[in-house]
Write a protein that holds these residues in place. Structure first.
Motif, PDB file in Angstrom:
ATOM      1  N   MET A  15       3.881  -7.516  -0.740  1.00 11.80           N
ATOM      2  CA  MET A  15       4.402  -7.866  -2.012  1.00 11.80           C
ATOM      3  C   MET A  15       4.161  -6.966  -3.187  1.00 11.80           C
ATOM      4  N   CYS A  16       2.780  -6.368  -3.245  1.00 11.06           N
ATOM      5  CA  CYS A  16       2.430  -5.321  -4.016  1.00 11.06           C
ATOM      6  C   CYS A  16       3.332  -4.104  -3.695  1.00 11.06           C
ATOM      7  N   SER A  17       3.400  -3.722  -2.585  1.00 10.40           N
ATOM      8  CA  SER A  17       3.988  -2.427  -2.504  1.00 10.40           C
ATOM      9  C   SER A  17       5.694  -2.371  -2.642  1.00 10.40           C
ATOM     10  N   TRP A  18       6.142  -3.733  -2.573  1.00  8.48           N
ATOM     11  CA  TRP A  18       7.421  -3.832  -2.788  1.00  8.48           C
ATOM     12  C   TRP A  18       7.608  -3.770  -4.103  1.00  8.48           C
ATOM     13  N   THR A  19       6.872  -4.486  -4.979  1.00 10.56           N
ATOM     14  CA  THR A  19       6.778  -4.215  -6.196  1.00 10.56           C
ATOM     15  C   THR A  19       6.593  -2.697  -7.115  1.00 10.56           C
ATOM     16  N   ALA A  20       5.532  -2.440  -6.464  1.00 11.86           N
ATOM     17  CA  ALA A  20       5.378  -0.917  -6.842  1.00 11.86           C
ATOM     18  C   ALA A  20       6.619   0.184  -6.579  1.00 11.86           C
ATOM     19  N   ALA A  21       7.206  -0.141  -5.215  1.00  7.96           N
ATOM     20  CA  ALA A  21       8.370   0.624  -5.304  1.00  7.96           C
ATOM     21  C   ALA A  21       9.670   0.478  -6.155  1.00  7.96           C
ATOM     22  N   VAL A  34       6.966  13.780  -1.681  1.00 10.10           N
ATOM     23  CA  VAL A  34       7.407  12.433  -1.276  1.00 10.10           C
ATOM     24  C   VAL A  34       7.859  11.695  -2.307  1.00 10.10           C
ATOM     25  N   PRO A  35       9.157  11.214  -2.164  1.00  7.79           N
ATOM     26  CA  PRO A  35       9.341  10.205  -3.224  1.00  7.79           C
ATOM     27  C   PRO A  35       8.622   8.818  -3.279  1.00  7.79           C
ATOM     28  N   VAL A  36       8.044   8.220  -4.185  1.00  3.99           N
ATOM     29  CA  VAL A  36       7.188   7.047  -4.281  1.00  3.99           C
ATOM     30  C   VAL A  36       7.805   5.906  -3.544  1.00  3.99           C
ATOM     31  N   PRO A  37       9.240   5.759  -3.732  1.00  5.05           N
ATOM     32  CA  PRO A  37       9.605   4.545  -3.191  1.00  5.05           C
ATOM     33  C   PRO A  37       9.565   4.649  -1.613  1.00  5.05           C
ATOM     34  N   VAL A  38       9.898   6.015  -0.851  1.00  9.76           N
ATOM     35  CA  VAL A  38       9.413   6.240   0.254  1.00  9.76           C
ATOM     36  C   VAL A  38       8.273   5.549   0.863  1.00  9.76           C
ATOM     37  N   ALA A  39       7.344   6.195   0.206  1.00  8.42           N
ATOM     38  CA  ALA A  39       5.918   5.990   0.576  1.00  8.42           C
ATOM     39  C   ALA A  39       5.635   4.436   0.449  1.00  8.42           C
ATOM     40  N   PHE A  40       6.138   3.805  -0.613  1.00  5.47           N
ATOM     41  CA  PHE A  40       5.509   2.166  -0.681  1.00  5.47           C
ATOM     42  C   PHE A  40       6.546   1.396   0.231  1.00  5.47           C
ATOM     43  N   MET A  41       7.698   1.855   0.571  1.00  2.92           N
ATOM     44  CA  MET A  41       8.616   1.016   1.477  1.00  2.92           C
ATOM     45  C   MET A  41       8.123   1.205   2.594  1.00  2.92           C
ATOM     46  N   ALA A  95      14.962   2.667   2.273  1.00  7.16           N
ATOM     47  CA  ALA A  95      15.380   1.784   3.284  1.00  7.16           C
ATOM     48  C   ALA A  95      15.120   2.355   4.766  1.00  7.16           C
ATOM     49  N   ILE A  96      15.230   3.652   5.125  1.00  6.53           N
ATOM     50  CA  ILE A  96      14.997   4.007   6.137  1.00  6.53           C
ATOM     51  C   ILE A  96      13.619   4.323   6.444  1.00  6.53           C
ATOM     52  N   ALA A  97      12.922   4.399   5.573  1.00  9.50           N
ATOM     53  CA  ALA A  97      11.111   4.593   5.790  1.00  9.50           C
ATOM     54  C   ALA A  97      10.385   2.922   6.102  1.00  9.50           C
ATOM     55  N   GLY A  98      11.222   2.172   5.397  1.00  8.90           N
ATOM     56  CA  GLY A  98      11.002   0.594   5.791  1.00  8.90           C
ATOM     57  C   GLY A  98      11.211   0.272   6.928  1.00  8.90           C
ATOM     58  N   LEU A  99      12.401   0.596   7.478  1.00  6.04           N
ATOM     59  CA  LEU A  99      12.715   0.276   8.813  1.00  6.04           C
ATOM     60  C   LEU A  99      12.020   1.036  10.144  1.00  6.04           C
ATOM     61  N   LEU A 100      11.740   2.154   9.689  1.00  2.00           N
ATOM     62  CA  LEU A 100      11.231   2.840  10.828  1.00  2.00           C
ATOM     63  C   LEU A 100       9.557   2.508  10.671  1.00  2.00           C
ATOM     64  N   ALA A 101       9.094   2.074   9.757  1.00  2.00           N
ATOM     65  CA  ALA A 101       7.636   1.588   9.724  1.00  2.00           C
ATOM     66  C   ALA A 101       7.533   0.016  10.487  1.00  2.00           C
ATOM     67  N   VAL A 102       8.779  -0.588  10.186  1.00  5.06           N
ATOM     68  CA  VAL A 102       8.728  -2.021  10.695  1.00  5.06           C
ATOM     69  C   VAL A 102       8.549  -1.871  12.425  1.00  5.06           C
ATOM     70  N   PHE A 103       9.370  -0.785  12.761  1.00  2.00           N
ATOM     71  CA  PHE A 103       9.506  -0.550  14.184  1.00  2.00           C
ATOM     72  C   PHE A 103       8.687   0.295  14.830  1.00  2.00           C
ATOM     73  N   SER A 104       7.763   1.004  14.006  1.00  2.00           N
ATOM     74  CA  SER A 104       7.089   2.103  14.508  1.00  2.00           C
ATOM     75  C   SER A 104       5.872   1.728  15.110  1.00  2.00           C
ATOM     76  N   GLN A 105       5.639   0.416  15.431  1.00  2.00           N
ATOM     77  CA  GLN A 105       4.433  -0.128  16.594  1.00  2.00           C
ATOM     78  C   GLN A 105       5.136   0.036  17.888  1.00  2.00           C
ATOM     79  N   ALA A 106       6.411  -0.207  17.952  1.00  7.01           N
ATOM     80  CA  ALA A 106       7.003  -0.195  19.391  1.00  7.01           C
ATOM     81  C   ALA A 106       7.509   1.415  19.543  1.00  7.01           C
ATOM     82  N   LEU A 107       7.970   2.083  18.338  1.00  5.99           N
ATOM     83  CA  LEU A 107       8.620   3.224  18.548  1.00  5.99           C
ATOM     84  C   LEU A 107       7.468   4.503  19.005  1.00  5.99           C
ATOM     85  N   LEU A 108       6.366   4.600  18.155  1.00  2.69           N
ATOM     86  CA  LEU A 108       5.373   5.619  18.610  1.00  2.69           C
ATOM     87  C   LEU A 108       5.097   5.527  20.182  1.00  2.69           C
ATOM     88  N   PRO A 109       4.725   4.509  20.730  1.00  2.00           N
ATOM     89  CA  PRO A 109       4.476   4.736  22.301  1.00  2.00           C
ATOM     90  C   PRO A 109       5.754   4.899  23.108  1.00  2.00           C
TER      91      PRO A 109
END
Length: 134
Positions: A15-21, A34-41, A95-109
């Motif tokens: 929630m803090c990251s979303w608010t900061a973004a 790096v745009p700040v919203p990309v890092a926070f999302m 939005a792309i950064a957020g989606l990549l981060a959500v699925f990166s636990q499976a995407l990286l391996p």
């Protein structure tokens, strides 16, 4: 399989990251490009991904996972915007950064395994041209 509910700390971090973004939607990190919203999302997405699929590691390792997945998603998103004909992704970068981060636990391996197989197959003895494996 029964899993324990995630702690309130991860939800609070998301929630803090979303608010900061939202608060810094147009301000860039000038010193790294790096745009700040990309890092926070990306951080919010990494936290959400760890909530959805928590690894069985210590709290300290979980923080390291969150930071490394955030870094991966941020770098990949910024690099994607520089690829020719992918300039449109700069407008949707948070939005792309957020989606990549959500699925990166499976995407990286998956990426790691694919690269390992690709390198192994390209160097096969019957493949002298460097093309597709036989």
């Amino acid at each position: 399989m029964i899993t324990t509910p995630p702690s309130a700390g991860w939800l609070y971090a998301c929630m803090c990251s979303w608010t900061a973004a939202l608060a810094t939607w147009t301000a860039p990190f000038d010193f790294v490009g790096v745009p700040v919203p990309v890092a926070f999302m990306a951080f919010a997405g990494a936290c959400a991904g760890l909530i959805l699929q928590p690894p069985k590691v210590s709290r300290r390792a979980m923080y390291a996972w969150a930071l490394s997945l955030t870094f991966f998603a941020t770098v990949l998103t910024v690099a994607l915007g520089e690829v020719p004909h992918m300039g449109w992704s700069k407008n949707a970068a948070p939005a792309i950064a957020g989606l990549l981060a959500v699925f990166s636990q499976a995407l990286l391996p998956a990426i790691s395994d694919r690269l390992r197989r690709e390198v192994k197959d390209r160097g096969a003895p019957g493949n002298a041209t460097g093309g597709d494996p036989p």
